[in-house]
Write an enzyme that holds these catalytic residues in place. Structure first.
Site, PDB file in Angstrom:
ATOM      1  N   ALA A   1       0.848  -1.188   0.000  1.00  0.00           N
ATOM      2  CA  ALA A   1       0.000   0.000   0.000  1.00  0.00           C
ATOM      3  C   ALA A   1       0.885   1.239   0.000  1.00  0.00           C
ATOM      4  CB  ALA A   1      -0.925  -0.014   1.211  1.00  0.00           C
ATOM      5  N   SER A   2       0.265   2.393   0.133  1.00  0.00           N
ATOM      6  CA  SER A   2       1.008   3.643   0.030  1.00  0.00           C
ATOM      7  C   SER A   2       1.985   3.841   1.177  1.00  0.00           C
ATOM      8  CB  SER A   2       0.037   4.829  -0.017  1.00  0.00           C
ATOM      9  OG  SER A   2      -0.820   4.825   1.110  1.00  0.00           O
ATOM     10  N   LEU A   3       1.685   3.275   2.354  1.00  0.00           N
ATOM     11  CA  LEU A   3       2.525   3.500   3.526  1.00  0.00           C
ATOM     12  C   LEU A   3       3.357   2.292   3.921  1.00  0.00           C
ATOM     13  CD1 LEU A   3       0.031   5.433   5.856  1.00  0.00           C
ATOM     14  CD2 LEU A   3       1.554   6.343   4.093  1.00  0.00           C
ATOM     15  N   ALA A   4       2.931   1.092   3.564  1.00  0.00           N
ATOM     16  CA  ALA A   4       3.622  -0.104   4.039  1.00  0.00           C
ATOM     17  C   ALA A   4       3.325  -1.288   3.138  1.00  0.00           C
ATOM     18  CB  ALA A   4       3.183  -0.417   5.472  1.00  0.00           C
ATOM     19  N   GLN A   5       3.971  -2.415   3.418  1.00  0.00           N
ATOM     20  CA  GLN A   5       3.681  -3.665   2.722  1.00  0.00           C
ATOM     21  C   GLN A   5       3.673  -4.810   3.732  1.00  0.00           C
ATOM     22  OE1 GLN A   5       6.983  -3.066   0.010  1.00  0.00           O
ATOM     23  NE2 GLN A   5       8.012  -4.922   0.786  1.00  0.00           N
ATOM     24  N   VAL A   6       3.031  -5.915   3.348  1.00  0.00           N
ATOM     25  CA  VAL A   6       2.807  -7.030   4.276  1.00  0.00           C
ATOM     26  C   VAL A   6       3.511  -8.280   3.765  1.00  0.00           C
ATOM     27  CG1 VAL A   6       1.081  -8.477   5.401  1.00  0.00           C
ATOM     28  CG2 VAL A   6       0.587  -6.058   4.978  1.00  0.00           C
TER      29      VAL A   6
ATOM     30  N   LYS B   1       3.596  -6.422   8.898  1.00  0.00           N
ATOM     31  CA  LYS B   1       3.426  -5.167   8.160  1.00  0.00           C
ATOM     32  C   LYS B   1       4.647  -4.287   8.416  1.00  0.00           C
ATOM     33  CE  LYS B   1       0.135  -1.299   7.688  1.00  0.00           C
ATOM     34  NZ  LYS B   1      -1.173  -0.784   8.139  1.00  0.00           N
TER      35      LYS B   1
ATOM     36  N   ASP C   1     -10.966   3.817   6.939  1.00  0.00           N
ATOM     37  CA  ASP C   1     -10.376   3.456   5.650  1.00  0.00           C
ATOM     38  C   ASP C   1     -10.889   2.084   5.205  1.00  0.00           C
ATOM     39  OD1 ASP C   1      -8.820   3.838   3.425  1.00  0.00           O
ATOM     40  OD2 ASP C   1      -6.960   3.155   4.340  1.00  0.00           O
TER      41      ASP C   1
END
Length: 632
Positions: A265-270, A285, A418
């Site tokens: 995503a725009s702020l992080a990845q999993v 995350k 969100d």
């Protein structure tokens, strides 16, 4: 420099339409992006530094100098200004028709565009006439006034239908109209900008993709890709963030840590990993490296730009953009806060009886930039193929999703803001849908006074209580634009509420939900009350702005599921419960409490009758489809 950039923004607003780019804040953020010096900017920088020093919860974002991040943000702002200038040039060229080829197909497309423009004008005039008070000196009898209103409504619906037909005819043309071409070109410029700048800009682009009643469809289609192709951090950067925050090597902390993220995503990845002690599957995350530091500069730059626009253009109010971005982004970047949000949300859901779970937080593997939770299986809520294969009912899934978020709004006052489809997973649990709620970084605490005003409004919307709607909107500071505000909340034309007020039904006997004609009517209201929209965004309680975003996200999910449930009734049900519980607390006498209970029971009875009818219709439709399906 400021006046030149201001003229660029004003020109862009006129060409693209203020409803297209002004409300979203994309081009307005670009304006003045290089004008970061001066006394006002220095004062604003001091405020931003003070906020960032205290806005990160118990693990605060370090109060370091914003000079370097600001320089980086300024480079991104320069790209914004460049993109704004190119978009302005695109629309100027389209206006002058410098790149029109002039062929027969182009001529037909232009004719359809002119027809659409004429229909839009006719629709606006019809809406104004229908919404205005009848002159009782000219039309004296009740029957004549009723007949006049029916004629006015029919005229408005006819204009909306013709507009929808013109839009459909335009969409069936093999070529593209000049208007569609320039919209798509501008949207692709914004998409490229969001991808190049990343972080905050992707967040803005994703929010734009949800505003499908306020910006052209080309923007929605192009910018929606930001939900699926957010940038990924390299595995080395992921390892560096984990080691810096958790103080250990990835291999020592987790088993089988997958270097390929399952989501970004725009702020992080999993990433998927496994617990060394229990062997349980985990979701880890990890925040994108450097985002926490550069976001400080972005907040500073955006805040300065928006304040500048506020000063230059008194007729518009853009301050809400900075007021929303500045406080919430640092909170989203603190994953320890997100973990606490998740546990609080889970506690509320346990008491609702709703079949929804929140993944368990593994606190010993958490830090400000790393969040570890138990992995919960499920498919994306809008994955229709997976939904069909699961054997679950769309009606049940849509009702569960709407119930979860409305229970948060009206009963807990702690709201997930969100709820896009990627944050809502569905799975089959004993033949019924179970929801898994993800991404708890952005929550809003609603104060009780506002919550009750909002609950009274939604109860009135469900019951089609026109006086109650107007009074509730007035209590929120919304006067003349209340029909538009009601349409924005329900995603249905206000005229439908007027019709329901006469029939007493929870659903109108008009065209199918989300019809092209309905969309045309709502867009007509948006154009009619354009100036009021900007005032509205400036005066609405800050709590409402995130709730509007939440409504947009939920509406997208409902449309993807083919709108199988009446979300108005679901919201009205929880709103009515909140109003009743508040009345019981405030009313001292037993007689008044009994009257409140009787009123609430009456509303609940109507809701249960509606739900029973909807369930029977759904069962009948399912049986009809099964009977028409050929057997092997």
């Amino acid at each position: 420099s400021s006046s030149k950039e201001g003229s660029i923004m004003l020109s862009a607003s006129r060409l693209v339409g203020a409803r297209t780019l002004g409300r979203s804040g994309v081009l307005t953020v670009a304006v003045g992006g290089t004008a970061l010096a001066g006394g006002a900017a220095v004062a604003q920088q001091t405020k931003c530094q003070a906020f960032l020093a205290s806005g990160g919860g118990s693990h605060e974002i370090e109060n370091t100098s914003v000079l370097v991040p600001t320089l980086e943000a300024t480079m991104r702002a320069i790209r914004l200004v460049r993109t704004a200038g190119l978009i302005v040039a695109d629309y100027e060229l389209a206006k002058l028709k410098l790149f029109t080829e002039g062929g027969r197909e182009e001529a037909e497309l232009d004719r359809l565009e002119e027809e659409m423009s004429a229909c839009e004008t006719e629709l606006e005039a019809a809406q104004m006439e229908y919404a205005s008070e009848t002159d009782k000196s000219k039309v004296t009898s009740v029957e004549e006034r009723r007949a006049l209103k029916i004629r006015q409504k029919n005229r408005m619906e006819d204009a909306a239908t013709r507009l929808a037909e013109a839009e459909e005819a335009l969409g069936l043309m093999e070529g593209e109209s000049n208007k569609s071409k320039v919209n798509k070109k501008a949207a692709n410029r914004l998409l490229e900008l969001c991808r190049e700048n990343g972080g905050v800009y992707i967040k803005v682009g994703q929010h734009l993709a949800n505003l499908d009643y306020l910006i052209p469809q080309e923007y929605i289609e192009v910018l929606s890709s930001l939900f699926d192709d957010a940038p990924e951090s390299s595995y080395s950067n992921v390892c560096r963030v984990i080691e810096e925050d958790l103080g250990g090597n990835v291999k020592d902390l987790f088993d089988d840590f997958d270097p390929v993220p399952i989501a970004s995503a725009s702020l992080a990845q999993v990433h998927v990993a496994y617990d060394k002690k229990t062997g349980k599957k985990l979701a880890v995350k990890v925040q994108h490296a450097g985002l926490r530091e550069t976001s400080a500069g972005d907040i500073f730059a955006v805040t300065c730009v928006v304040r500048l626009v506020d000063n230059l253009f008194k007729e518009f109010t853009f301050g809400w953009i900075a007021d929303e971005i500045a406080p919430h982004l640092p909170k989203e970047l603190d994953f320890l806060r997100e973990g606490r949000n998740a546990e609080r949300a889970a506690e509320h859901l346990k008491g609702t009886g709703l079949n929804c779970i929140v993944p368990k937080v593994i606190w010993e593997k958490c830090a400000p930039r790393v969040l570890t939770m138990e992995f919960e299986e499920g498919f994306k809520s809008t994955d229709i193929e997976a939904l069909e294969n699961s054997g679950l009912s769309r009606y049940d899934v849509a009702k569960l999703i709407s119930s979860v978020f409305n229970s948060q709004v009206f009963l807990s006052s702690f709201v997930h803001c969100d709820p896009h489809a990627g944050n809502i997973l569905i799975r089959n649990k004993d033949g019924k849908p179970q929801m898994v709620l993800l991404d708890h970084g952005l929550y809003k605490e609603i104060d009780d006074k506002f919550r009750m005003k909002y609950a009274e409004l939604w109860k009135s919307l469900m019951l089609a209580d026109l006086k109650g709607i107007e009074e509730s909107c007035h209590a929120m500071g919304i006067d003349e634009a209340y029909p538009l505000f009601a349409a924005m909340l329900t995603a249905r034309p206000y005229d439908e509420i007027i019709e329901r007020s006469k029939t007493g039904s929870f659903s109108a006997s008009t065209a199918a939900p989300d019809s092209q004609a309905d969309r045309a009517v709502i867009r007509g209201y948006a154009k009619q009350f354009l100036s009021e929209i900007f005032v509205l965004l400036g005066i609405l309680p800050r709590q409402m702005l995130l709730l509007l975003k939440m409504n947009d996200c939920l509406r997208h999910i409902d449309f993807a599921l083919n709108s199988p449930t009446n979300t108005l009734v679901v919201a009205g049900k929880y709103a009515s419960k909140a109003v009743y519980e508040n009345e019981i607390k405030e009313k001292a006498s037993r007689r008044l409490r009994i009257l409140s209970w009787l009123s609430y029971m009456k509303v609940l009875t109507r809701i249960h009758i509606h739900d029973l009818g909807a369930w029977l219709l759904q069962k009948r439709a399912t049986a009809l489809i099964q009977s028409q399906t050929p057997r092997d």
